[in-house]
Design an enzyme around this catalytic site. Structure first.
Site, mmCIF file in Angstrom:
data_model
loop_
_atom_site.group_PDB
_atom_site.id
_atom_site.type_symbol
_atom_site.label_atom_id
_atom_site.label_comp_id
_atom_site.label_asym_id
_atom_site.label_seq_id
_atom_site.Cartn_x
_atom_site.Cartn_y
_atom_site.Cartn_z
ATOM 1 N N HIS A 47 -20.015 -8.776 -17.256
ATOM 2 C CA HIS A 47 -18.570 -8.412 -17.793
ATOM 3 C C HIS A 47 -18.023 -9.276 -18.791
ATOM 4 C CE1 HIS A 47 -14.398 -7.027 -17.860
ATOM 5 N NE2 HIS A 47 -13.975 -7.978 -17.204
ATOM 6 N N HIS A 53 -11.816 5.491 -8.214
ATOM 7 C CA HIS A 53 -10.374 5.677 -7.894
ATOM 8 C C HIS A 53 -9.790 4.854 -9.357
ATOM 9 C CE1 HIS A 53 -6.846 6.663 -6.017
ATOM 10 N NE2 HIS A 53 -6.413 5.409 -5.533
ATOM 11 N N GLU A 81 0.787 -1.418 -0.105
ATOM 12 C CA GLU A 81 0.106 0.076 0.043
ATOM 13 C C GLU A 81 0.961 1.348 0.077
ATOM 14 O OE1 GLU A 81 -3.360 2.786 0.402
ATOM 15 O OE2 GLU A 81 -2.882 0.612 -0.555
#
Length: 331
Positions: free
Chosen positions: A237, A133, A69
């Site tokens: 999808h 994001h 991260e």
């Protein structure tokens, strides 16, 4: 400025790939605070673990996930500073209006992207925020590429884009959103058989799977939707991937034919169209590999990276279709 923009392009690609790696290694909450990590600028060292754990008693400190991260944040922060420098240079140096607009827009976009990064953590991986994001990262990369083209070339003629181009753009955008929604809801392995899903999938479809407002939860890590919802997202999808494949193939062939009618710029349009076809084939192969091999980490990361390159190649076909660029002086 051109060199700075090209560095930013490379860095933006790395940031997107690192973001996918962070998400796929379940490290999105590796640091439960923002912008630091357990109250520190880096992952807590051995002597800092006890104090860090005292600040976040409900959180288990996993150094590897925390580093995943934080490395992503370091690269993203560096990219933000470079884009700030580009925006400042565009204001104080004599650039074309288009360059200035691109540069300033990128600065505001990267500021919003930083806010989304914060909300991703503070809202414990809320799918809608994580999806936004992802789209923000893709948008920054594509805008940087267009800025580099604006700096490198001057458009001398313009051709109106056909309606087919906008249709293809919408189809591709929907597929990217569906891919992001699949990932953020941990639905990538909801179906493990080809070509659609396991038997009986028709009876289990749940359209509530596409509500942007997710059910309340203490954390959205590992997903909160039931199997039917995840299966529905996954199937959507897959089916839209087939629609996207044939739509973009049609656009690439259309561009090849149109390029033969152009006096200049046809070589670049042909290269962009050929790249689009290669990337489409690669992306389909990676999607199948994700299912057959049960989502190997590197294949899943590549699937995300190629999606970004696919979008960029498509946008470049639009650029080269609509303008006939000539070399600009170095800036």
């Amino acid at each position: 400025m051109k060199i700075l923009v090209r560095i930013a392009i490379i860095l933006a690609f790395v940031v997107v790939v690192l973001g996918a790696f962070t998400r796929l290694t379940d490290a999105g909450l590796g640091c439960p605070d923002w912008p630091g990590c357990y109250g520190h600028l880096t992952v807590p060292k051995a002597e800092q673990v006890n104090s860090a754990q005292a600040k976040f008693p409900q959180q288990i400190i996993e150094p590897q996930k925390a580093w995943n991260e934080m490395i992503h944040r370091y690269f993203a922060g560096t990219l933000g500073l470079i884009i700030l420098a580009i925006a400042v240079l565009s204001i104080y140096k004599p650039h074309a209006q288009k360059v200035r607009v691109f540069s300033i827009s990128l600065f505001f976009l990267v500021c919003f992207q930083a806010a989304l990064g914060m909300w991703t953590v503070t809202l414990v991986l809320l799918p809608a925020v994580v999806l936004a994001h992802l789209i923000g990262g893709f948008s920054i990369f594509v805008l940087l590429v267009l800025l580099e083209r604006a700096l490198a070339y001057t458009a001398v003629t313009k051709t109106k884009l056909p309606k087919l181009a906008w249709l293809c753009f919408i189809v591709l955008l929907i597929q990217i959103i569906l891919g992001g929604w699949t990932s953020t809801n941990y639905a990538a392995l909801a179906c493990t058989e080809l070509p659609i899903c396991e038997d009986g999938w028709q009876q289990r479809l749940d359209l509530n799977a596409f509500h942007l407002i997710s059910p309340e939860a203490d954390t959205y890590q590992y997903g909160v939707l039931d199997y039917s919802a995840r299966m529905t997202i996954h199937i959507a999808h897959r089916i839209w991937a087939v629609i996207t494949l044939f739509t973009l193939l049609g656009w690439a062939v259309f561009c090849f034919f149109q390029s033969q009618k152009r006096v200049s710029g046809f070589a670049r349009l042909n290269i962009a169209s050929a790249s689009l076809i290669v990337l489409l084939a690669t992306q389909v192969g990676l999607g199948i590999a994700n299912v057959v091999l049960s989502l190997p980490l590197m294949v899943a990361v590549l699937h995300n990276a190629v999606a970004l390159l696919l979008l960029t190649a498509f946008v470049l076909t639009l650029y080269y279709y609509s303008v006939a660029p000539v070399q600009s002086r170095a800036r």
